[in-house]
Design an enzyme around this catalytic site. Structure first.
Site, PDB file in Angstrom:
ATOM      1  N   PHE A  43       0.835  -1.198   0.000  1.00  0.00           N
ATOM      2  CA  PHE A  43       0.000   0.000   0.000  1.00  0.00           C
ATOM      3  C   PHE A  43       0.870   1.248   0.000  1.00  0.00           C
ATOM      4  O   PHE A  43       2.058   1.196   0.353  1.00  0.00           O
ATOM      5  CB  PHE A  43      -0.920   0.002   1.224  1.00  0.00           C
ATOM      6  CG  PHE A  43      -1.949  -1.085   1.225  1.00  0.00           C
ATOM      7  CD1 PHE A  43      -3.165  -0.905   0.598  1.00  0.00           C
ATOM      8  CD2 PHE A  43      -1.695  -2.310   1.842  1.00  0.00           C
ATOM      9  CE1 PHE A  43      -4.130  -1.912   0.595  1.00  0.00           C
ATOM     10  CE2 PHE A  43      -2.640  -3.327   1.840  1.00  0.00           C
ATOM     11  CZ  PHE A  43      -3.858  -3.120   1.214  1.00  0.00           C
ATOM     12  N   ASP A  90     -14.498  -1.676  10.493  1.00  0.00           N
ATOM     13  CA  ASP A  90     -13.526  -1.340  11.533  1.00  0.00           C
ATOM     14  C   ASP A  90     -13.105   0.126  11.452  1.00  0.00           C
ATOM     15  O   ASP A  90     -11.911   0.442  11.477  1.00  0.00           O
ATOM     16  CB  ASP A  90     -12.304  -2.248  11.461  1.00  0.00           C
ATOM     17  CG  ASP A  90     -11.509  -2.286  12.762  1.00  0.00           C
ATOM     18  OD1 ASP A  90     -12.065  -1.862  13.805  1.00  0.00           O
ATOM     19  OD2 ASP A  90     -10.345  -2.731  12.759  1.00  0.00           O
TER      20      ASP A  90
END
Length: 401
Positions: A43, A90
């Site tokens: 990422f 989340d």
């Protein structure tokens, strides 16, 4: 194509380090691929989390102006996820990262618990406890609305400096929610699985009390006199203590009293506490320290029944922000998931001014409307208003994620 407020994945590959048994012993949590390697995701590199931002303020919270900047972007991210049928599961301060330490642009990260709408897992251990939606706690079916609930909790925490519902365990979590929202509605109690009904029995019985299942705003008004009596009977006599005490007003009872810590009271007290903590604070909001000032929109200069479309003339800009923030949060932290604002509807709320909902945090200043929030449209942090010098210095000392 992705979204500017959702983390971007740059690469994915399978790592084959040593034989299968050695690789598995090196990382118990890694997911092995079919050929014995490990699937790795790469990422983009981001900066500090919103939790780090709170930590840099010594958990005193940040201004509503900065909360607004963050909120607009995260709602935009949730709108995107909703459009592709994804539930994040989340949302919390640790999972929202600054793009860089000197700008207020943020991105939502960590999709390890996410799922597609309609494909939610059978287990109910999703969402971190402080940000866990009521329907998840009660073992009811859930969808994208749980992310909106979590974001509401995050936004209050960013301003207050402490979690909105800091439950010690899941049962205590439900009790703290009931303190703010009133008794669990009867329809939710009746649909609870037997094991959840047994676990949460003391709090679920509040659904059988007068007011169980009534409109949230109506129930808060019904409890106003009770809250005033309880808060004045405390030995400390502190408005902030009455609103922010983590244990709630027990007074020897078996648990928290539903509706005894109204949500709008908590938010108004948070605003007052934040103003008092700032240099030269103590009167900027025009709100009295007494708990009575935190329990009703009327005491803030707005009728309880007044909603969007009505003018807020006669209020200072800080008072208006508090009132609108209260209204926004009360519309997204609700028992009934179907009554929560969608991310798109939230972006159209007056708290965000006249900024178009699709700006996703607004990289360009707004030229329309009254102009009272033009400065919020950009990503630049106004350190003089948003974070003080000490907080900026502390944030720079924290390692980036």
């Amino acid at each position: 194509e992705g979204h500017p407020n959702v983390v971007s994945m740059l690469d994915a590959f399978v790592h084959r380090g040593g034989n299968q048994s050695q690789s598995q012993s090196q990382s118990q949590n890694a997911a092995p691929s079919l050929d014995g390697g490990f699937r790795c995701l790469v990422f983009e590199l981001l900066s500090h989390s919103l939790y780090d931002v709170l930590r840099s303020t010594s958990f005193k919270g940040v201004s509503l102006g900065l909360v607004r900047k963050f909120a607009r972007q995260i709602f935009s991210a949730l709108s995107f996820l909703r459009s592709i049928g994804v539930v994040h599961c989340d949302v919390k301060p640790e999972n929202v990262l600054l793009v860089s330490a000197d700008r207020s642009a943020v991105k939502l990260i960590d999709f390890g618990s996410s799922c597609f709408v309609g494909d939610t897992p059978d287990f109910t251990y999703v969402q971190s406890r402080f940000y866990r939606a009521a329907e998840v706690i009660l073992g009811l079916p859930y969808g994208v609305e749980i992310d909106t609930w979590s974001l509401g909790c995050v936004l209050v925490e960013m301003h207050a400096g402490t979690p909105l519902f800091p439950g010690r365990d899941e049962r205590d979590q439900l009790g703290k929610i009931a303190e703010a929202l009133g008794p669990v509605p009867a329809w939710m109690r009746e649909r609870c699985p037997p094991e959840k009904r047994s676990m949460h029995y003391p709090h679920l019985m509040g659904a059988g009390q007068p007011g169980g299942g009534v409109d949230q705003h109506q129930h808060q008004s019904q409890n106003r006199n009770q809250v005033l009596t309880r808060s004045r009977s405390k030995s400390t006599g502190s408005a902030e203590g009455a609103s922010f005490g983590h244990d709630g007003p027990h007074d020897g009872s078996t648990g928290p009293i539903p509706g005894s810590r109204p949500l709008r009271g908590v938010i108004a007290a948070a605003a007052r506490k934040f103003e008092l903590s700032r240099p030269g604070g103590g009167g900027a909001t025009g709100m009295d320290v007494d708990p009575t000032a935190a329990l009703s929109f009327h005491t803030l200069g707005i009728d309880d029944g007044r909603r969007e479309g009505d003018s807020l003339t006669g209020l200072s800009s800080s008072q208006t922000d508090v009132v609108l923030f209260c209204d926004l949060v009360e519309r997204i932290v609700t028992w009934n998931p179907e009554s929560r604002l969608s991310p798109d509807d939230a972006l159209s709320h007056q708290f965000f001014g006249n900024e178009p909902a699709g700006t996703g945090g607004g990289s360009q200043p707004s030229s329309g409307g009254s102009g009272r929030r033009v400065s919020d449209a950009g990503f630049e942090m106004d350190f003089e208003m948003d974070l003080d010098d000490e907080a900026v210095a502390r944030l720079g000392e924290f390692p980036a994620r």
